[in-house]
Design a protein around this motif. Structure first.
Motif, PDB file in Angstrom:
ATOM      1  N   SER A  78      -8.887  20.501   9.219  1.00 28.30           N
ATOM      2  CA  SER A  78      -9.056  20.523  10.671  1.00 28.30           C
ATOM      3  C   SER A  78     -10.349  21.239  11.048  1.00 28.30           C
ATOM      4  O   SER A  78     -11.091  20.776  11.933  1.00 28.30           O
ATOM      5  CB  SER A  78      -7.861  21.216  11.326  1.00 28.30           C
ATOM      6  N   ILE A  79     -10.634  22.346  10.361  1.00 27.78           N
ATOM      7  CA  ILE A  79     -11.875  23.086  10.619  1.00 27.78           C
ATOM      8  C   ILE A  79     -13.090  22.229  10.261  1.00 27.78           C
ATOM      9  O   ILE A  79     -14.056  22.125  11.028  1.00 27.78           O
ATOM     10  CB  ILE A  79     -11.890  24.399   9.812  1.00 27.78           C
ATOM     11  N   GLN A  80     -13.030  21.598   9.087  1.00 25.23           N
ATOM     12  CA  GLN A  80     -14.148  20.753   8.646  1.00 25.23           C
ATOM     13  C   GLN A  80     -14.362  19.582   9.606  1.00 25.23           C
ATOM     14  O   GLN A  80     -15.500  19.244   9.940  1.00 25.23           O
ATOM     15  CB  GLN A  80     -13.877  20.238   7.234  1.00 25.23           C
ATOM     16  N   PHE A  81     -13.257  18.987  10.055  1.00 23.98           N
ATOM     17  CA  PHE A  81     -13.360  17.829  10.929  1.00 23.98           C
ATOM     18  C   PHE A  81     -13.956  18.227  12.282  1.00 23.98           C
ATOM     19  O   PHE A  81     -14.770  17.498  12.851  1.00 23.98           O
ATOM     20  CB  PHE A  81     -11.985  17.197  11.122  1.00 23.98           C
ATOM     21  N   ARG A  82     -13.551  19.394  12.797  1.00 26.44           N
ATOM     22  CA  ARG A  82     -14.096  19.855  14.076  1.00 26.44           C
ATOM     23  C   ARG A  82     -15.593  20.090  13.967  1.00 26.44           C
ATOM     24  O   ARG A  82     -16.353  19.775  14.902  1.00 26.44           O
ATOM     25  CB  ARG A  82     -13.399  21.139  14.526  1.00 26.44           C
ATOM     26  N   ILE A  84     -17.706  18.573  11.920  1.00 25.57           N
ATOM     27  CA  ILE A  84     -18.369  17.270  11.874  1.00 25.57           C
ATOM     28  C   ILE A  84     -18.343  16.611  13.250  1.00 25.57           C
ATOM     29  O   ILE A  84     -19.339  16.070  13.722  1.00 25.57           O
ATOM     30  CB  ILE A  84     -17.698  16.356  10.827  1.00 25.57           C
ATOM     31  N   TYR A  85     -17.198  16.685  13.913  1.00 26.45           N
ATOM     32  CA  TYR A  85     -17.036  16.028  15.216  1.00 26.45           C
ATOM     33  C   TYR A  85     -18.017  16.609  16.232  1.00 26.45           C
ATOM     34  O   TYR A  85     -18.623  15.879  17.017  1.00 26.45           O
ATOM     35  CB  TYR A  85     -15.603  16.211  15.713  1.00 26.45           C
ATOM     36  N   SER A  86     -18.198  17.934  16.209  1.00 23.58           N
ATOM     37  CA  SER A  86     -19.091  18.577  17.168  1.00 23.58           C
ATOM     38  C   SER A  86     -20.550  18.203  16.932  1.00 23.58           C
ATOM     39  O   SER A  86     -21.385  18.318  17.835  1.00 23.58           O
ATOM     40  CB  SER A  86     -18.932  20.109  17.110  1.00 23.58           C
ATOM     41  N   ALA A  87     -20.864  17.765  15.697  1.00 24.73           N
ATOM     42  CA  ALA A  87     -22.243  17.407  15.359  1.00 24.73           C
ATOM     43  C   ALA A  87     -22.517  15.916  15.518  1.00 24.73           C
ATOM     44  O   ALA A  87     -23.663  15.485  15.371  1.00 24.73           O
ATOM     45  CB  ALA A  87     -22.546  17.822  13.919  1.00 24.73           C
ATOM     46  N   GLN A 163     -28.062  20.833   6.168  1.00 29.96           N
ATOM     47  CA  GLN A 163     -26.732  20.231   6.247  1.00 29.96           C
ATOM     48  C   GLN A 163     -26.514  19.139   5.202  1.00 29.96           C
ATOM     49  O   GLN A 163     -25.433  18.566   5.119  1.00 29.96           O
ATOM     50  CB  GLN A 163     -26.504  19.658   7.652  1.00 29.96           C
ATOM     51  N   GLY A 164     -27.558  18.827   4.418  1.00 21.76           N
ATOM     52  CA  GLY A 164     -27.399  17.887   3.312  1.00 21.76           C
ATOM     53  C   GLY A 164     -27.574  16.423   3.651  1.00 21.76           C
ATOM     54  O   GLY A 164     -27.289  15.556   2.815  1.00 21.76           O
ATOM     55  N   TYR A 165     -28.078  16.112   4.855  1.00 21.99           N
ATOM     56  CA  TYR A 165     -28.276  14.715   5.224  1.00 21.99           C
ATOM     57  C   TYR A 165     -29.641  14.186   4.765  1.00 21.99           C
ATOM     58  O   TYR A 165     -29.832  12.983   4.618  1.00 21.99           O
ATOM     59  CB  TYR A 165     -28.156  14.536   6.739  1.00 21.99           C
ATOM     60  N   LEU A 166     -30.589  15.096   4.571  1.00 22.64           N
ATOM     61  CA  LEU A 166     -31.912  14.743   4.068  1.00 22.64           C
ATOM     62  C   LEU A 166     -32.267  15.683   2.923  1.00 22.64           C
ATOM     63  O   LEU A 166     -31.755  16.799   2.836  1.00 22.64           O
ATOM     64  CB  LEU A 166     -32.982  14.885   5.159  1.00 22.64           C
ATOM     65  N   THR A 167     -33.158  15.221   2.064  1.00 25.45           N
ATOM     66  CA  THR A 167     -33.715  16.081   1.028  1.00 25.45           C
ATOM     67  C   THR A 167     -35.224  15.863   1.003  1.00 25.45           C
ATOM     68  O   THR A 167     -35.711  14.792   1.372  1.00 25.45           O
ATOM     69  CB  THR A 167     -33.095  15.783  -0.357  1.00 25.45           C
ATOM     70  N   ARG A 168     -35.945  16.887   0.578  1.00 25.93           N
ATOM     71  CA  ARG A 168     -37.406  16.813   0.527  1.00 25.93           C
ATOM     72  C   ARG A 168     -37.841  17.021  -0.921  1.00 25.93           C
ATOM     73  O   ARG A 168     -37.983  18.155  -1.386  1.00 25.93           O
ATOM     74  CB  ARG A 168     -38.013  17.892   1.439  1.00 25.93           C
ATOM     75  N   PRO A 169     -38.056  15.946  -1.656  1.00 22.16           N
ATOM     76  CA  PRO A 169     -38.344  16.045  -3.089  1.00 22.16           C
ATOM     77  C   PRO A 169     -39.603  16.832  -3.419  1.00 22.16           C
ATOM     78  O   PRO A 169     -39.656  17.536  -4.419  1.00 22.16           O
ATOM     79  CB  PRO A 169     -38.488  14.577  -3.520  1.00 22.16           C
ATOM     80  N   ASN A 170     -40.629  16.699  -2.581  1.00 26.16           N
ATOM     81  CA  ASN A 170     -41.907  17.376  -2.828  1.00 26.16           C
ATOM     82  C   ASN A 170     -42.243  18.229  -1.604  1.00 26.16           C
ATOM     83  O   ASN A 170     -42.510  17.700  -0.529  1.00 26.16           O
ATOM     84  CB  ASN A 170     -43.005  16.342  -3.089  1.00 26.16           C
ATOM     85  N   LEU A 182     -25.013  10.732   4.439  1.00 25.97           N
ATOM     86  CA  LEU A 182     -25.067   9.841   5.604  1.00 25.97           C
ATOM     87  C   LEU A 182     -24.010   8.745   5.496  1.00 25.97           C
ATOM     88  O   LEU A 182     -23.409   8.353   6.489  1.00 25.97           O
ATOM     89  CB  LEU A 182     -26.455   9.215   5.750  1.00 25.97           C
ATOM     90  N   ASP A 183     -23.786   8.247   4.283  1.00 25.82           N
ATOM     91  CA  ASP A 183     -22.741   7.241   4.086  1.00 25.82           C
ATOM     92  C   ASP A 183     -21.376   7.817   4.438  1.00 25.82           C
ATOM     93  O   ASP A 183     -20.529   7.138   5.017  1.00 25.82           O
ATOM     94  CB  ASP A 183     -22.733   6.740   2.638  1.00 25.82           C
ATOM     95  N   TYR A 184     -21.168   9.074   4.070  1.00 25.74           N
ATOM     96  CA  TYR A 184     -19.921   9.766   4.429  1.00 25.74           C
ATOM     97  C   TYR A 184     -19.817   9.887   5.949  1.00 25.74           C
ATOM     98  O   TYR A 184     -18.749   9.675   6.528  1.00 25.74           O
ATOM     99  CB  TYR A 184     -19.890  11.140   3.774  1.00 25.74           C
ATOM    100  N   LEU A 185     -20.940  10.224   6.598  1.00 24.34           N
ATOM    101  CA  LEU A 185     -20.950  10.333   8.062  1.00 24.34           C
ATOM    102  C   LEU A 185     -20.573   9.004   8.709  1.00 24.34           C
ATOM    103  O   LEU A 185     -19.789   8.969   9.669  1.00 24.34           O
ATOM    104  CB  LEU A 185     -22.334  10.768   8.539  1.00 24.34           C
ATOM    105  N   TYR A 186     -21.107   7.904   8.184  1.00 21.40           N
ATOM    106  CA  TYR A 186     -20.775   6.585   8.739  1.00 21.40           C
ATOM    107  C   TYR A 186     -19.281   6.289   8.585  1.00 21.40           C
ATOM    108  O   TYR A 186     -18.668   5.670   9.469  1.00 21.40           O
ATOM    109  CB  TYR A 186     -21.598   5.492   8.056  1.00 21.40           C
ATOM    110  N   GLU A 187     -18.701   6.711   7.467  1.00 20.40           N
ATOM    111  CA  GLU A 187     -17.262   6.518   7.272  1.00 20.40           C
ATOM    112  C   GLU A 187     -16.469   7.315   8.303  1.00 20.40           C
ATOM    113  O   GLU A 187     -15.466   6.835   8.837  1.00 20.40           O
ATOM    114  CB  GLU A 187     -16.863   6.962   5.860  1.00 20.40           C
ATOM    115  N   VAL A 188     -16.914   8.539   8.592  1.00 22.93           N
ATOM    116  CA  VAL A 188     -16.250   9.369   9.603  1.00 22.93           C
ATOM    117  C   VAL A 188     -16.353   8.709  10.972  1.00 22.93           C
ATOM    118  O   VAL A 188     -15.376   8.641  11.727  1.00 22.93           O
ATOM    119  CB  VAL A 188     -16.869  10.781   9.636  1.00 22.93           C
ATOM    120  N   ILE A 189     -17.549   8.209  11.305  1.00 19.95           N
ATOM    121  CA  ILE A 189     -17.744   7.533  12.592  1.00 19.95           C
ATOM    122  C   ILE A 189     -16.831   6.316  12.705  1.00 19.95           C
ATOM    123  O   ILE A 189     -16.184   6.093  13.737  1.00 19.95           O
ATOM    124  CB  ILE A 189     -19.219   7.107  12.756  1.00 19.95           C
TER     125      ILE A 189
END
Length: 214
Positions: A78-82, A84-87, A163-170, A182-189
């Motif tokens: 419930s905490i994790q979902f809130r 994500i939902y707020s973001a 937050q782990g949605y992007l990474t900067r290799p260099n 992001l794929d996980y985010l789309y599943e939540v949406i």
């Protein structure tokens, strides 16, 4: 020193999302049925399991989930979902802005590059995009107070990396790569849309077009 399996278990229990972009070695390790069974065997003792989402076998992202839900697990979820939902509103509006500013037909997916300098140039040349970025960057999730496009973008990209949605290799280049989270985010949406009939993506697009909040 932890073995590869041990490192993966530790990452999963920390809440990391393991995809080809963020951890190719770990991702390939989990793609092996034998290796995944070893990880599952250990996690099962902790009431955990390996979950996966993605659009194909080459774009799967792995993360840790619960096997059975008791009261403690439900509270944690419930905490994790809130969180994500707020973001969701700032994240979706940012994804729509990037898609429109980049003239892409589809949203970002794992492995997609985002070139900050190119995005900045496009936004600075387009008043509507500048207005959208200001609104998005000032959401609490991103936390920018600046009125300058470059500072707003830097803060937004910093938070997305944190937050782990992007990474900067260099670190010397302003090129960021979208991760499997992001794929996980789309599943939540998709889940929220189906269960609550909110049509979040359409509302985000309307919000961007009209300059209003969801």
């Amino acid at each position: 020193m932890l073995s590869n399996t041990g490192q993966i278990i530790e990452s999963l229990l920390k809440g990391d999302f393991i995809c080809r972009t963020t951890n190719e070695e770990g991702w390939r390790h989990l793609k092996s049925p034998a290796n995944r069974e070893l990880v599952e065997d250990y996690l099962s003792k902790l009431n955990r399991t390996v979950c996966a989402v993605g659009t194909g076998s080459e774009s799967e992202v792995f993360f840790c989930g619960y096997i059975q839900l008791g009261e403690a697990e439900k509270r944690q979820l419930s905490i994790q979902f809130r969180d994500i939902y707020s973001a969701l509103t700032p994240l979706i509006e940012w994804l729509v802005l990037v898609q429109e500013a980049s003239s892409q037909d589809a949203p970002l997916i794992e492995g997609s590059p985002v070139r900050l300098n190119e995005l900045q140039s496009t936004i600075e040349d387009t008043p509507a995009f500048k207005e959208q970025l200001t609104r998005i960057s000032h959401y609490r999730f991103f936390g920018s107070t600046s009125t300058a496009v470059d500072n707003q973008l830097k803060q937004v990209f910093k938070r997305l990396c944190e937050q782990g949605y992007l990474t900067r290799p260099n670190s010397e280049k302003q090129i960021y790569i979208a991760t499997g989270k992001l794929d996980y985010l789309y599943e939540v949406i998709h889940f929220i849309d189906e269960t609550e009939e909110l049509n979040l993506e359409e509302k985000a697009e309307d919000s961007v077009a009209q300059g209003s909040l969801l």
